[in-house]
Design a protein around this motif. Sequence first.
Motif, short mmCIF file in Angstrom:
data_model
loop_
_atom_site.label_atom_id
_atom_site.label_comp_id
_atom_site.label_asym_id
_atom_site.label_seq_id
_atom_site.Cartn_x
_atom_site.Cartn_y
_atom_site.Cartn_z
N ALA A 22 -1.73 75.26 -2.79
CA ALA A 22 -0.79 74.53 -3.19
C ALA A 22 -0.74 73.29 -2.68
O ALA A 22 -0.14 72.45 -2.87
N SER A 23 -1.29 72.97 -1.38
CA SER A 23 -1.52 71.71 -0.84
C SER A 23 -2.24 70.77 -1.31
O SER A 23 -2.36 69.46 -1.16
N LEU A 24 -3.40 71.24 -2.23
CA LEU A 24 -4.34 70.43 -3.13
C LEU A 24 -3.70 69.80 -4.11
O LEU A 24 -2.89 70.25 -4.97
N ARG A 25 -3.37 68.51 -3.95
CA ARG A 25 -2.77 67.36 -5.06
C ARG A 25 -3.38 67.70 -6.63
O ARG A 25 -2.64 67.54 -7.42
N HIS A 87 -6.51 58.35 -7.47
CA HIS A 87 -7.66 59.22 -7.97
C HIS A 87 -7.57 60.61 -7.25
O HIS A 87 -7.71 60.57 -5.87
N LEU A 88 -7.40 61.68 -7.84
CA LEU A 88 -7.02 62.97 -6.98
C LEU A 88 -8.28 63.78 -6.64
O LEU A 88 -8.20 64.91 -6.16
N ASN A 89 -9.46 63.18 -6.94
CA ASN A 89 -10.86 63.99 -6.69
C ASN A 89 -12.02 62.91 -6.55
O ASN A 89 -12.84 63.18 -7.15
N ILE A 90 -11.67 62.06 -5.77
CA ILE A 90 -12.60 60.90 -5.46
C ILE A 90 -14.18 61.26 -5.19
O ILE A 90 -15.06 60.62 -6.02
N ASN A 138 -7.09 60.57 1.51
CA ASN A 138 -6.82 61.67 2.18
C ASN A 138 -7.65 62.97 2.00
O ASN A 138 -8.15 63.26 1.04
N PHE A 139 -8.29 63.64 2.99
CA PHE A 139 -9.07 64.64 2.84
C PHE A 139 -8.35 65.91 3.10
O PHE A 139 -7.54 65.97 3.98
#
Length: 172
Positions: A22-25, A87-90, A138-139
């Motif tokens: 749930a914390s992964l955007r 970008h959610l998966n850079i 953000n990692f």
Amino acid sequence: IYVKPENLYNSVDIRSSYKYLASLRIIQIANITFKESENKLTLDDSLENLDCEIRLTQDRLMSNTLSGEITNSVGNLGISLSNNFEHLNIFRNTEVLNLKVNFAKKRITQSETYEIGDVQDTLGFFNSTEYGFDLGVNFPRLLAPFALKKFIKRSNPKTSLNIKYNFLEEPG
């Protein structure tokens, strides 16, 4: 994911896995279900095998938002534009890149007091300029030189790296 093959059912591991997902955007919906295994081999008389199925629904990968604003504060007009790219998966490991660029022009009125009275001078219509950017990554995990497995499972820490630049030029 804290649910591992060959481990016994543990509700704490399931809760921790849900919390992390749930914390992964990039994850919009996460669903973890269990079914009795098709393979009827049992570990002993009282334990049966369960199959765990994790279904994830991905959110949008990139977004770009352009916004503008017109302000009027005590007769001082201003206009600003900003662009926010995300970008959610850079780096292909659910890291989030956020880049915001802004630009603004404003009118600032200076008041000076003389013996005769107050005089206002605007020094041009748009006499103030502001621009800048904000870049952040953000990692979804703690970047540390040593392992903290229990802390990570309990707290779900994150790492953020940010750089910001802002330039403001006003009269006076």
